[in-house]
Enzyme design. Structure first.
Site, PDB file in Angstrom:
ATOM      1  N   LYS A 136      35.190  15.103  33.936  1.00  0.00           N
ATOM      2  CA  LYS A 136      35.490  14.320  35.129  1.00  0.00           C
ATOM      3  C   LYS A 136      35.467  15.196  36.385  1.00  0.00           C
ATOM      4  O   LYS A 136      35.311  14.701  37.475  1.00  0.00           O
ATOM      5  CB  LYS A 136      36.852  13.630  34.962  1.00  0.00           C
ATOM      6  CG  LYS A 136      36.732  12.431  34.012  1.00  0.00           C
ATOM      7  CD  LYS A 136      38.075  11.847  33.637  1.00  0.00           C
ATOM      8  CE  LYS A 136      37.879  10.631  32.728  1.00  0.00           C
ATOM      9  NZ  LYS A 136      38.987  10.373  31.850  1.00  0.00           N
TER      10      LYS A 136
HETATM   11  N1  GLU Z   1      40.952   7.155  26.036  1.00  0.00           N
HETATM   12  C1  GLU Z   1      40.154   8.133  25.380  1.00  0.00           C
HETATM   13  C2  GLU Z   1      39.473   9.014  26.400  1.00  0.00           C
HETATM   14  O1  GLU Z   1      39.273   8.601  27.541  1.00  0.00           O
HETATM   15  C3  GLU Z   1      39.072   7.556  24.482  1.00  0.00           C
HETATM   16  C4  GLU Z   1      39.620   6.747  23.390  1.00  0.00           C
HETATM   17  C5  GLU Z   1      38.629   6.281  22.334  1.00  0.00           C
HETATM   18  O2  GLU Z   1      37.487   5.930  22.664  1.00  0.00           O
HETATM   19  O3  GLU Z   1      39.034   6.235  21.203  1.00  0.00           O
HETATM   20  O4  GLU Z   1      39.090  10.106  26.057  1.00  0.00           O
END
Ligand code: GLU
Length: 278
Positions: free
Chosen positions: A251
């Site tokens: 990011k």
């Molecule tokens: N929230 C997680 C992330 O942004 C990804 C979760 C998932 O795809 O299992 O890395």
């Protein structure tokens, strides 16, 4: 059962091309099969997540034309769901309170040479608080000491588990590599592992499409599913997109964010074209 896929970003920054790749893959798979594509905001960590990123994620996906079905699930609005899972595991003696600070864990671990690490890079917890007596635990809780909740891995392990990876078939699970993993932090009500597993079940997700970096976590997610009696989705972990120097996109790489590409005049079609070209 109709295919249900999801995109589940954490609103800790702007989406980059790697996220768009993942979302596009999940969207295409759902739409191609007449199934559902869901959006979930994994904003359980109050220190890292910001509302403006949550809004930007939805805006960027809509710009790309990756429309999702139904309401967005926002994890921070469903803390009671995750508490109920923690309570269910606690009632079976599978979690215990851990009062250790991060510094204490590091100190203990670095004292033992060659101490093993979990697949996410964190040091394996040496089990200090697992060995506390019931009276000691109760006393420290009554004194207001803050605690995390850890899974008692030895008690929780289920031998012979596997998960299904697309193109590979049944993959034997080794969740023990995570040791007594944290399921609720002192400063966050529940862990990523717990929430993601719960929500995939609740939302009827049948195919989890996500980056290769999360593949090790799948072993643990499969254990949590089995402990809770939840169905296991299929998994498809895709390679991570790399920048010109071979580093994975993050990011912090502003130039690769959808925001920035859009600001530079790239069309959504051009971005989707880039993604489809791999
Ligand atoms: N929230 C997680 C992330 O942004 C990804 C979760 C998932 O795809 O299992 O890395």
């Amino acid at each position: 059962m109709p295919v249900t896929t999801r995109f589940a970003p954490s609103p800790t920054g702007y989406l980059h091309l790697g996220h768009a790749f993942s979302a596009c893959d999940a969207w295409t798979r759902a739409r191609g099969a007449g199934g559902r594509f869901l959006l979930r905001l994994e904003d359980i960590d109050p220190a890292r997540c910001r509302p403006e990123f949550a809004a930007a994620i939805q805006d960027d996906l809509a710009w790309l034309g990756l429309h999702w079905d139904g309401a967005v699930r926002v994890q921070s609005e469903h803390l009671a769901d995750y508490h109920a899972v923690l309570d269910a595991l606690a009632a079976r003696g599978l979690v215990y309170p851990c009062f250790c600070t991060r510094a204490e864990v590091l100190r203990e671990v670095s004292a033992s040479a060659g101490a093993p690490h979990a697949p996410d890079g964190s040091p394996l917890y040496p089990g200090t608080c697992r060995r506390l007596s019931a009276a000691e635990r109760a006393g420290r809780i009554a004194a207001g000491e803050r605690f995390a909740l850890r899974l008692d891995m030895q008690a929780a392990l289920i031998p012979g588990l596997w998960y299904e990876e697309e193109g590979e078939g049944q993959v034997p699970c080794h969740p023990e590599a995570f040791g007594d993993v944290v399921l609720a932090r002192k400063d966050a009500p529940a862990s990523y592992h717990l929430c993601v597993t719960h929500d995939d079940m609740l939302q009827g997700v049948t195919l989890v499409i996500r980056g290769e970096d999360l593949r090790p976590a799948t072993h643990l997610h499969r254990l949590l599913q089995a402990l809770m009696g939840w169905p296991a989705p299929r998994y498809a972990h895709h390679p991570l997109l790399l920048d010109a120097t071979g580093r994975r996109l993050a990011k912090r790489d502003k130039a690769m964010t959808l925001r920035d590409m859009r600001a530079r005049g790239l069309s959504a079609e051009a971005v989707i074209g880039l993604i489809r070209a791999g």
